[in-house]
Design a protein around this motif. Structure first.
Motif, PDB file in Angstrom:
ATOM      1  N   LYS A  90      94.285  37.089 -61.926  1.00 27.75           N
ATOM      2  CA  LYS A  90      95.204  37.544 -60.885  1.00 27.75           C
ATOM      3  C   LYS A  90      94.463  37.507 -59.542  1.00 27.75           C
ATOM      4  O   LYS A  90      93.460  38.196 -59.368  1.00 27.75           O
ATOM      5  CB  LYS A  90      95.689  38.953 -61.188  1.00 27.75           C
ATOM      6  CG  LYS A  90      96.385  39.098 -62.547  1.00 27.75           C
ATOM      7  CD  LYS A  90      96.826  40.535 -62.769  1.00 27.75           C
ATOM      8  CE  LYS A  90      97.570  40.697 -64.088  1.00 27.75           C
ATOM      9  NZ  LYS A  90      96.661  40.764 -65.255  1.00 27.75           N
ATOM     10  N   ARG A  91      94.952  36.729 -58.607  1.00 26.55           N
ATOM     11  CA  ARG A  91      94.228  36.522 -57.355  1.00 26.55           C
ATOM     12  C   ARG A  91      95.022  36.852 -56.099  1.00 26.55           C
ATOM     13  O   ARG A  91      94.436  37.044 -55.032  1.00 26.55           O
ATOM     14  CB  ARG A  91      93.771  35.061 -57.260  1.00 26.55           C
ATOM     15  CG  ARG A  91      92.713  34.667 -58.270  1.00 26.55           C
ATOM     16  CD  ARG A  91      91.405  35.375 -58.010  1.00 26.55           C
ATOM     17  NE  ARG A  91      90.328  34.880 -58.857  1.00 26.55           N
ATOM     18  CZ  ARG A  91      89.096  35.404 -58.881  1.00 26.55           C
ATOM     19  NH1 ARG A  91      88.806  36.439 -58.113  1.00 26.55           N
ATOM     20  NH2 ARG A  91      88.183  34.902 -59.669  1.00 26.55           N
ATOM     21  N   ALA A  92      96.340  36.916 -56.180  1.00 31.66           N
ATOM     22  CA  ALA A  92      97.144  37.040 -54.961  1.00 31.66           C
ATOM     23  C   ALA A  92      96.854  38.332 -54.202  1.00 31.66           C
ATOM     24  O   ALA A  92      96.677  38.326 -52.980  1.00 31.66           O
ATOM     25  CB  ALA A  92      98.628  36.952 -55.294  1.00 31.66           C
ATOM     26  N   VAL A  93      96.802  39.463 -54.900  1.00 32.73           N
ATOM     27  CA  VAL A  93      96.563  40.730 -54.212  1.00 32.73           C
ATOM     28  C   VAL A  93      95.174  40.729 -53.592  1.00 32.73           C
ATOM     29  O   VAL A  93      94.976  41.231 -52.472  1.00 32.73           O
ATOM     30  CB  VAL A  93      96.753  41.912 -55.182  1.00 32.73           C
ATOM     31  CG1 VAL A  93      96.430  43.226 -54.485  1.00 32.73           C
ATOM     32  CG2 VAL A  93      98.182  41.949 -55.713  1.00 32.73           C
ATOM     33  N   GLN A  94      94.211  40.136 -54.280  1.00 32.34           N
ATOM     34  CA  GLN A  94      92.853  40.047 -53.738  1.00 32.34           C
ATOM     35  C   GLN A  94      92.850  39.353 -52.382  1.00 32.34           C
ATOM     36  O   GLN A  94      92.267  39.859 -51.411  1.00 32.34           O
ATOM     37  CB  GLN A  94      91.952  39.290 -54.709  1.00 32.34           C
ATOM     38  CG  GLN A  94      90.542  39.053 -54.177  1.00 32.34           C
ATOM     39  CD  GLN A  94      89.728  38.109 -55.060  1.00 32.34           C
ATOM     40  OE1 GLN A  94      90.257  37.509 -55.995  1.00 32.34           O
ATOM     41  NE2 GLN A  94      88.457  37.973 -54.760  1.00 32.34           N
ATOM     42  N   TYR A  95      93.488  38.191 -52.303  1.00 35.65           N
ATOM     43  CA  TYR A  95      93.397  37.384 -51.088  1.00 35.65           C
ATOM     44  C   TYR A  95      94.386  37.812 -50.002  1.00 35.65           C
ATOM     45  O   TYR A  95      94.069  37.742 -48.811  1.00 35.65           O
ATOM     46  CB  TYR A  95      93.566  35.907 -51.429  1.00 35.65           C
ATOM     47  CG  TYR A  95      92.296  35.309 -51.977  1.00 35.65           C
ATOM     48  CD1 TYR A  95      91.317  34.826 -51.133  1.00 35.65           C
ATOM     49  CD2 TYR A  95      92.053  35.268 -53.346  1.00 35.65           C
ATOM     50  CE1 TYR A  95      90.129  34.297 -51.623  1.00 35.65           C
ATOM     51  CE2 TYR A  95      90.873  34.744 -53.849  1.00 35.65           C
ATOM     52  CZ  TYR A  95      89.918  34.256 -52.981  1.00 35.65           C
ATOM     53  OH  TYR A  95      88.743  33.752 -53.471  1.00 35.65           O
ATOM     54  N   PHE A  96      95.576  38.223 -50.378  1.00 33.27           N
ATOM     55  CA  PHE A  96      96.560  38.596 -49.363  1.00 33.27           C
ATOM     56  C   PHE A  96      96.352  40.019 -48.853  1.00 33.27           C
ATOM     57  O   PHE A  96      96.796  40.354 -47.759  1.00 33.27           O
ATOM     58  CB  PHE A  96      97.977  38.443 -49.912  1.00 33.27           C
ATOM     59  CG  PHE A  96      98.461  37.024 -49.933  1.00 33.27           C
ATOM     60  CD1 PHE A  96      99.253  36.526 -48.913  1.00 33.27           C
ATOM     61  CD2 PHE A  96      98.105  36.165 -50.960  1.00 33.27           C
ATOM     62  CE1 PHE A  96      99.692  35.214 -48.920  1.00 33.27           C
ATOM     63  CE2 PHE A  96      98.534  34.851 -50.985  1.00 33.27           C
ATOM     64  CZ  PHE A  96      99.327  34.366 -49.959  1.00 33.27           C
ATOM     65  N   CYS A  97      95.682  40.852 -49.659  1.00 28.67           N
ATOM     66  CA  CYS A  97      95.510  42.261 -49.283  1.00 28.67           C
ATOM     67  C   CYS A  97      94.049  42.637 -49.067  1.00 28.67           C
ATOM     68  O   CYS A  97      93.737  43.832 -48.937  1.00 28.67           O
ATOM     69  CB  CYS A  97      96.113  43.166 -50.360  1.00 28.67           C
ATOM     70  SG  CYS A  97      97.868  42.890 -50.675  1.00 28.67           S
ATOM     71  N   ASP A  98      93.147  41.651 -49.055  1.00 30.57           N
ATOM     72  CA  ASP A  98      91.714  41.935 -48.910  1.00 30.57           C
ATOM     73  C   ASP A  98      91.271  42.993 -49.921  1.00 30.57           C
ATOM     74  O   ASP A  98      90.543  43.938 -49.593  1.00 30.57           O
ATOM     75  CB  ASP A  98      91.390  42.422 -47.488  1.00 30.57           C
ATOM     76  CG  ASP A  98      91.574  41.322 -46.450  1.00 30.57           C
ATOM     77  OD1 ASP A  98      91.806  40.162 -46.847  1.00 30.57           O
ATOM     78  OD2 ASP A  98      91.493  41.623 -45.249  1.00 30.57           O
ATOM     79  N   ALA A  99      91.695  42.819 -51.150  1.00 27.06           N
ATOM     80  CA  ALA A  99      91.438  43.800 -52.201  1.00 27.06           C
ATOM     81  C   ALA A  99      90.313  43.321 -53.113  1.00 27.06           C
ATOM     82  O   ALA A  99      90.015  42.127 -53.178  1.00 27.06           O
ATOM     83  CB  ALA A  99      92.704  44.031 -53.025  1.00 27.06           C
TER      84      ALA A  99
END
Length: 650
Positions: A90-99
């Protein structure tokens, strides 16, 4: 009959019920999707080996996969955002939310700055890659194995091995996370193993007695001591003296039991269509669906479009908008015995990857080598696309071919596509990255921060789809304005940076005969691969410049070269470089650096930060940066953008 049934396992509050501004609370839904496919349907004719998949009593092919959903409890903005999980992660939250990266997002910290949740998106993580093994919380897709009249399907294939340190045994897939295509019983005896220094070097064959299909077992973790053993294995390769750095090993062998990998594209199509239209869906109403994938999954998106999977079986558009990131000119490739985890081909690594085949561009064009005419975008069901790529894609992934003809002339994009180069940045830019390191390269990696661009691009896509507001014009280098050039032209432009070992050129592309194993490149039939022109500092002239590039403290490149003993001088994977400016004029003179020093450019850190603010505000005015990210850029620039840069000025 519905093509998918969703079996929900759990529902639980996300972040202990935290209320996100503008949206409210979220919950996490975990489920298994059960898929049922008619193999005779015209929509499935592009899937290799589907005719050889086992069928149930009704003649359908069945398979299943993991699904996880972050959904706003009160419905949100009726927008679905699908994360094409890179290699099951799962990568979207990492990249879009700086998570921070996690495959089990459950806490408020896992939401990062909360961008996707504050925007009210229903975030869907769905398994699409069928050759992954369990572990680390990866999303798994359970696919059928192709069989012919009840017997195994066999065929020649290749596997390539490159190591950074001596290693005795490796899975045939090269990746511990990935299922290997097992060697057949007769293939054990007919396999050949060679090694070469570089992709262009003449291979040398390794004697059959020095390697075997086996894995090493035991050692330090052995309960009875440190004894080891070689265990015969049809999924692993062992080399007696170990795989050594600085060599490209290539195995040609007869494999068996291929998975029907193309069903992963069906899984995405049917899952998203189900979540949009089926009354039994576990989410609220959905007005628009978007998807994002980076690198491997950016290529998957391009194949998804090209093969017609953006139209469901009812003739409806699946995704209204898609965001393929750092795919370069590649597509996925779902041929028999493909290893989906293997990246697209690079100059040194994975050069046998089938990822780069015509068509490369979204707009229709002719392959000047074969005469074939085609395009990625060619159907009424095609989505709107914002294609983003970094400097690395031009150097390693033939990124120029996304918007040029195959012989190197400007082509541009069709009306429903925009393209953006994130200038002077590298393929991977972890939002949590610290000080750049060298690894096995000659230079510190690229330090340019680009995650803020993801948020602006998604806002632009949503406005384009839902309100008809045109996104910013494409910002890519072109031949016409002199910002897209040959390697020789680039070499004349690039400054004489001290200690920089330049690449010999970008990763070339030739016509390949894939009827042979291994495939053979015909160097007389070449595709034009061009690279972005640079300014006197060595930073790229065209594209969208992040604040760090608009107000540079270094030359930032999309390429890095391998260190001695590791394939010295060849381009390294997807790494870029940072060549810091001299801190003072005295330092510049002693190092004979032609680039002005930091001291010459800025009186102090406050002046530098003010320049960063001006650059960020300009990007925001052009809709390449959100207003909230202007302040983040300024905060990041404090103390000369440490830890990405370290300067001590008098």
């Amino acid at each position: 009959m519905s093509g998918v049934q969703l079996e929900v396992h759990t529902r639980e509050p996300f972040a202990e019920g935290h209320h996100f501004v503008g949206t409210g609370a979220y919950e996490v839904v975990t489920a298994t999707a059960h898929y049922s496919v008619n193999p005779e349907a015209a929509a499935h004719h592009a899937i290799p080996d589907l005719a050889l998949a086992p069928r149930d009593g009704t003649g359908r092919v069945r398979f299943s996969g993991d699904v996880e959903i972050l959904r706003p409890v009160d419905g949100g903005r009726r927008r679905l955002f699908f994360d094409w999980g890179n290699r099951g992660n799962k990568r979207a939250v990492q990249y879009f939310c700086d998570a921070p990266h996690t495959n089990r997002p459950r806490t408020l910290a896992h939401a990062g700055n909360g961008y996707l949740l504050r925007r009210g998106y229903t975030v869907v993580f769905g398994a699409w890659q069928g050759d992954l093994l369990p572990g680390d919380g990866r999303l798994l897709l359970d696919l059928p194995v192709a069989r012919r009249d009840g017997e195994p399907v066999r065929g020649l294939t290749t596997a390539e091995f490159i190591v950074e340190e001596p290693t005795g045994s490796l899975p045939l897939s090269r990746w511990s996370s990935t299922r290997s295509n097992p060697v057949s019983e007769r293939g054990v005896h007919g396999a050949r193993l060679t090694r070469r220094r570089y992709a262009h070097s003449t291979p040398e064959e390794l004697p059959r007695g020095t390697w075997r299909f086996a894995r090493s077992q035991g050692g330090a973790g052995d309960l009875k001591g440190r004894s080891t053993a070689l265990v015969p294995s049809r999924h692993d390769l062992h080399l007696d003296h170990g795989f050594q750095p600085g060599w490209i090993y290539e195995l040609v062998y007869e494999a068996q039991d291929p998975l029907v990998l193309g069903l992963g594209l069906v899984a995405v199509r049917d899952l998203v269509s189900h979540l949009r239209h089926d009354p039994a869906r576990p989410v609220g109403p959905v007005d628009h669906a978007y998807g994002w994938g980076r690198s491997q999954t950016g290529r998957a998106i391009r194949d998804f479009i090209h093969l017609g999977f953006n139209e469901d079986l009812e003739g409806r558009r699946v995704f209204d908008g898609l965001l393929p990131h750092v795919s370069g000119a590649g597509r996925l490739g779902i041929e028999r015995f493909t290893n989906l985890t293997v990246p697209g081909g690079q100059q040194y690594e994975d050069h046998l990857s089938p990822a780069d085949t015509f068509p490369f561009a979204y707009a229709e064009t002719v392959d000047h080598v074969t005469g074939e005419r085609d395009a990625i975008m060619k159907r009424p069901s095609d989505p709107k696309v914002l294609h983003t790529q970094t400097s690395t894609e031009y150097w390693q992934r033939r990124g120029s071919l996304v918007h040029t003809t195959t012989d190197g002339r400007d082509l541009g994009f069709p009306p429903n596509v925009r393209g953006y180069l994130w200038s002077s940045s590298q393929h991977v830019a972890d939002p949590a990255a610290g000080a750049p390191s060298k690894g096995i390269c000659n230079h510190p990696e690229n330090a340019v921060a680009t995650s803020a661009f993801f948020r602006a691009v998604l806002d632009a896509l949503d406005a384009w789809v839902s309100e008809g507001v045109e996104p910013p014009p494409s910002a890519v280098p072109t031949v016409a304005d002199g910002t897209l050039v040959t390697a020789d032209e680039w070499s004349r432009q690039f400054p004489a940076v001290p200690s920089a070992l330049r690449p010999s050129g970008p990763n070339e592309l030739y016509a390949v005969d894939r009827s042979t194993v291994p495939p053979v490149a015909d160097r007389s039939r070449r595709y034009a691969v061009l690279v972005p022109a640079v300014d006197p500092d060595g930073n790229e002239a065209a594209g969208v410049r992040a604040p760090m590039v608009a107000v540079p403290l270094a030359t930032y490149t999309g390429w890095n070269t391998r260190a001695p003993g590791q394939g010295h001088g060849a381009l390294h994977e997807f790494s870029g470089s940072t060549f810091s400016f001299a801190a003072t004029e005295d330092e510049r003179l002693i190092t004979r650096d032609p680039r002005p020093s930091v001291q010459k450019r800025h009186r102090d850190a406050a002046e530098y930060t003010a320049a960063i603010r001006a650059a960020a505000e300009d990007l925001a005015a052009r809709r390449f940066l959100l207003a909230e990210d202007v302040e983040r850029a300024v905060a990041t620039a404090a103390n000369w953008s440490a830890p990405h840069h370290r300067f001590e000025l008098p």
